[in-house]
Design a protein around this motif. Structure first.
Motif, PDB file in Angstrom:
ATOM      1  N   ARG A  64      42.226   8.066 -28.520  1.00 22.37           N
ATOM      2  CA  ARG A  64      41.754   6.623 -28.013  1.00 22.37           C
ATOM      3  C   ARG A  64      40.394   7.111 -27.157  1.00 22.37           C
ATOM      4  N   SER A  65      39.473   6.206 -27.306  1.00 22.22           N
ATOM      5  CA  SER A  65      38.219   6.407 -26.460  1.00 22.22           C
ATOM      6  C   SER A  65      37.561   4.938 -26.112  1.00 22.22           C
ATOM      7  N   PHE A  66      36.883   4.904 -25.192  1.00 22.29           N
ATOM      8  CA  PHE A  66      36.076   3.721 -24.991  1.00 22.29           C
ATOM      9  C   PHE A  66      34.983   4.095 -24.157  1.00 22.29           C
ATOM     10  N   SER A  67      33.938   3.201 -24.088  1.00 19.92           N
ATOM     11  CA  SER A  67      32.857   3.286 -22.961  1.00 19.92           C
ATOM     12  C   SER A  67      32.477   1.940 -22.774  1.00 19.92           C
ATOM     13  N   ILE A  68      31.830   1.948 -21.457  1.00 16.86           N
ATOM     14  CA  ILE A  68      31.541   0.582 -20.875  1.00 16.86           C
ATOM     15  C   ILE A  68      30.095   0.833 -20.188  1.00 16.86           C
ATOM     16  N   ARG A  69      28.957   0.121 -20.421  1.00 19.56           N
ATOM     17  CA  ARG A  69      27.815   0.199 -19.986  1.00 19.56           C
ATOM     18  C   ARG A  69      27.297  -1.119 -19.441  1.00 19.56           C
ATOM     19  N   LEU A  70      26.400  -1.198 -18.309  1.00 19.75           N
ATOM     20  CA  LEU A  70      25.711  -2.315 -17.670  1.00 19.75           C
ATOM     21  C   LEU A  70      24.353  -1.960 -17.739  1.00 19.75           C
ATOM     22  N   ASP A  71      23.466  -2.859 -18.240  1.00 21.74           N
ATOM     23  CA  ASP A  71      21.988  -2.730 -18.479  1.00 21.74           C
ATOM     24  C   ASP A  71      21.330  -3.759 -17.700  1.00 21.74           C
ATOM     25  N   PRO A  72      21.024  -3.891 -16.479  1.00 20.92           N
ATOM     26  CA  PRO A  72      20.256  -4.766 -15.876  1.00 20.92           C
ATOM     27  C   PRO A  72      18.716  -4.182 -16.124  1.00 20.92           C
ATOM     28  N   GLY A  73      17.893  -5.501 -16.137  1.00 24.36           N
ATOM     29  CA  GLY A  73      16.453  -4.932 -16.562  1.00 24.36           C
ATOM     30  C   GLY A  73      15.503  -6.067 -16.272  1.00 24.36           C
ATOM     31  N   TYR A  74      14.307  -6.138 -16.505  1.00 26.77           N
ATOM     32  CA  TYR A  74      13.014  -6.912 -16.016  1.00 26.77           C
ATOM     33  C   TYR A  74      12.151  -6.989 -17.024  1.00 26.77           C
ATOM     34  N   ALA A  75      11.587  -8.109 -17.348  1.00 32.38           N
ATOM     35  CA  ALA A  75      10.540  -8.052 -18.416  1.00 32.38           C
ATOM     36  C   ALA A  75       9.310  -7.869 -17.692  1.00 32.38           C
ATOM     37  N   ILE A  76       8.440  -6.894 -17.830  1.00 29.61           N
ATOM     38  CA  ILE A  76       7.274  -6.456 -17.433  1.00 29.61           C
ATOM     39  C   ILE A  76       6.001  -7.194 -18.141  1.00 29.61           C
ATOM     40  N   LYS A  77       6.346  -7.672 -19.249  1.00 28.81           N
ATOM     41  CA  LYS A  77       5.249  -8.309 -20.044  1.00 28.81           C
ATOM     42  C   LYS A  77       6.041  -8.902 -21.267  1.00 28.81           C
ATOM     43  N   ASP A  78       5.428 -10.153 -21.971  1.00 29.30           N
ATOM     44  CA  ASP A  78       6.045 -10.551 -22.817  1.00 29.30           C
ATOM     45  C   ASP A  78       6.665  -9.641 -23.828  1.00 29.30           C
ATOM     46  N   ASN A  79       8.087 -10.056 -24.114  1.00 29.31           N
ATOM     47  CA  ASN A  79       8.797  -9.228 -25.161  1.00 29.31           C
ATOM     48  C   ASN A  79       8.868  -7.610 -24.786  1.00 29.31           C
ATOM     49  N   LEU A  80       8.744  -7.183 -23.876  1.00 29.29           N
ATOM     50  CA  LEU A  80       9.073  -5.943 -23.202  1.00 29.29           C
ATOM     51  C   LEU A  80       9.612  -5.802 -21.805  1.00 29.29           C
ATOM     52  N   GLY A  81      10.579  -5.206 -21.824  1.00 28.21           N
ATOM     53  CA  GLY A  81      11.351  -5.040 -20.578  1.00 28.21           C
ATOM     54  C   GLY A  81      11.618  -3.391 -20.189  1.00 28.21           C
ATOM     55  N   ILE A  82      11.970  -3.373 -18.991  1.00 30.26           N
ATOM     56  CA  ILE A  82      12.411  -1.956 -18.232  1.00 30.26           C
ATOM     57  C   ILE A  82      13.697  -2.175 -17.551  1.00 30.26           C
ATOM     58  N   GLY A  83      14.431  -1.274 -17.578  1.00 25.01           N
ATOM     59  CA  GLY A  83      15.766  -1.279 -16.624  1.00 25.01           C
ATOM     60  C   GLY A  83      16.352   0.151 -16.583  1.00 25.01           C
ATOM     61  N   LEU A  84      17.694  -0.131 -15.915  1.00 22.97           N
ATOM     62  CA  LEU A  84      18.277   1.177 -15.660  1.00 22.97           C
ATOM     63  C   LEU A  84      19.903   0.902 -16.094  1.00 22.97           C
ATOM     64  N   GLY A  85      20.213   1.562 -17.117  1.00 26.76           N
ATOM     65  CA  GLY A  85      21.480   1.512 -17.728  1.00 26.76           C
ATOM     66  C   GLY A  85      22.543   2.293 -17.056  1.00 26.76           C
ATOM     67  N   LEU A  86      23.778   1.997 -16.849  1.00 29.98           N
ATOM     68  CA  LEU A  86      25.060   2.613 -16.420  1.00 29.98           C
ATOM     69  C   LEU A  86      26.121   2.795 -17.156  1.00 29.98           C
ATOM     70  N   LEU A  87      26.547   3.961 -17.366  1.00 29.86           N
ATOM     71  CA  LEU A  87      27.476   4.174 -18.454  1.00 29.86           C
ATOM     72  C   LEU A  87      28.716   4.962 -17.966  1.00 29.86           C
ATOM     73  N   TYR A  88      30.088   4.382 -18.453  1.00 28.01           N
ATOM     74  CA  TYR A  88      31.266   5.359 -18.143  1.00 28.01           C
ATOM     75  C   TYR A  88      32.109   5.081 -19.208  1.00 28.01           C
ATOM     76  N   GLY A  89      32.418   6.373 -19.808  1.00 23.88           N
ATOM     77  CA  GLY A  89      33.430   6.609 -20.780  1.00 23.88           C
ATOM     78  C   GLY A  89      34.625   7.367 -20.680  1.00 23.88           C
ATOM     79  N   SER A  90      35.558   7.267 -21.290  1.00 25.01           N
ATOM     80  CA  SER A  90      36.872   7.932 -21.233  1.00 25.01           C
ATOM     81  C   SER A  90      37.469   8.216 -22.840  1.00 25.01           C
ATOM     82  N   THR A  91      37.885   9.293 -23.064  1.00 22.66           N
ATOM     83  CA  THR A  91      38.705   9.583 -24.166  1.00 22.66           C
ATOM     84  C   THR A  91      39.968  10.310 -23.858  1.00 22.66           C
ATOM     85  N   LYS A  92      40.887  10.172 -24.663  1.00 20.01           N
ATOM     86  CA  LYS A  92      42.320  10.947 -24.539  1.00 20.01           C
ATOM     87  C   LYS A  92      42.920  11.261 -26.065  1.00 20.01           C
TER      88      LYS A  92
END
Length: 233
Positions: A64-92
């Motif tokens: 069993r495995s899963f991962s979860i990630r949060l990706d906040p961001g900001y559009a610096i121009k029309d149809n283009l954004g930047i951000g910082l993704g945070l990820l955590y995952g686990s496998t057994k």
């Protein structure tokens, strides 16, 4: 699991085609100054019996495995954004393996992964309603992982602990669908990837190990399918 997520996306998108006036009001133009955030989930499960592999037969195997990630961001121009993704995952993984010489081993494995992923995300609108977008996130990966593996053979336990540091570059193309004003669903798949990792291991009664690897992937990987829920303000 992947089929279930696709069904959920289709069900969520169904009202888009049934009410044209609501479809127009639900669209969100991605303009400069737009804040957004998405929460993505990915999971897999495997159960096998008498699974014959090259060097061993898995008499029983449960993973069993899963991962979860949060990706906040900001559009610096029309149809283009930047951000910082945070990820955590686990496998057994718990399995019973039989080697080619008939030796049977019980194997238990547990892994954890954490990563920071700065990214640039391109939004390509489909049509004029601003409700459907093709999205192309390109991200830098900086992560840490740890693994504990226990192998019991002939009542002798060997425990291995390993830790790894990795970095790389990855593209995760997908689709964004707005189901309500400022709220949408995202589906992403793994595509292009380039990574470098260094893993150090310590095992019972064995010398320490170190492995450095470089990986390059140039194909779409449907096994990395993830579903995300997004908010745009």
């Amino acid at each position: 699991m992947r089929t279930l997520w696709l069904c959920l996306l289709v069900c969520a998108a169904h009202p888009l085609f049934s009410q044209q006036s609501k479809s127009e009001s639900a669209g969100v133009p991605i303009t400069k100054g737009t804040w957004f955030s998405s929460l993505s989930l990915s999971a897999s499960q495997k159960r096998a019996e008498n699974d014959r592999q090259l060097f061993a037969t898995y008499l029983n195997d449960g993973r069993r495995s899963f991962s979860i990630r949060l990706d906040p961001g900001y559009a610096i121009k029309d149809n283009l954004g930047i951000g910082l993704g945070l990820l955590y995952g686990s496998t057994k993984d718990i399995s019973t393996q039989q080697a080619s010489d008939g030796t049977i081993s019980d194997v238990r494995l547990a892994e954890r992964q954490m990563a920071f992923r700065p990214y640039i995300k391109n939004f390509i609108p489909l049509g004029t309603s601003n409700r459907f977008y093709i999205i192309v996130p390109t991200e830098i990966q900086i992560g840490y992982g740890s693994q504990v593996k226990e192998v019991t053979t002939n009542q002798i336990l060997t425990r291995t602990f390993s830790s790894s540091v990795y970095y790389g570059l990855e593209m995760r193309p997908g689709m964004l669908v707005f189901v309500q004003r400022n709220f949408g669903f995202e589906v992403n798949v793994g595509a292009f990837g380039l990574s470098n990792s260094a893993t150090r291991g310590t095992a019972t009664n064995l010398p320490d190990s170190k492995v450095v690897s470089n990986d390059l992937s140039l194909k779409i990987n449907l096994f990395e399918l993830s579903l995300g829920f997004s908010v745009y303000l």
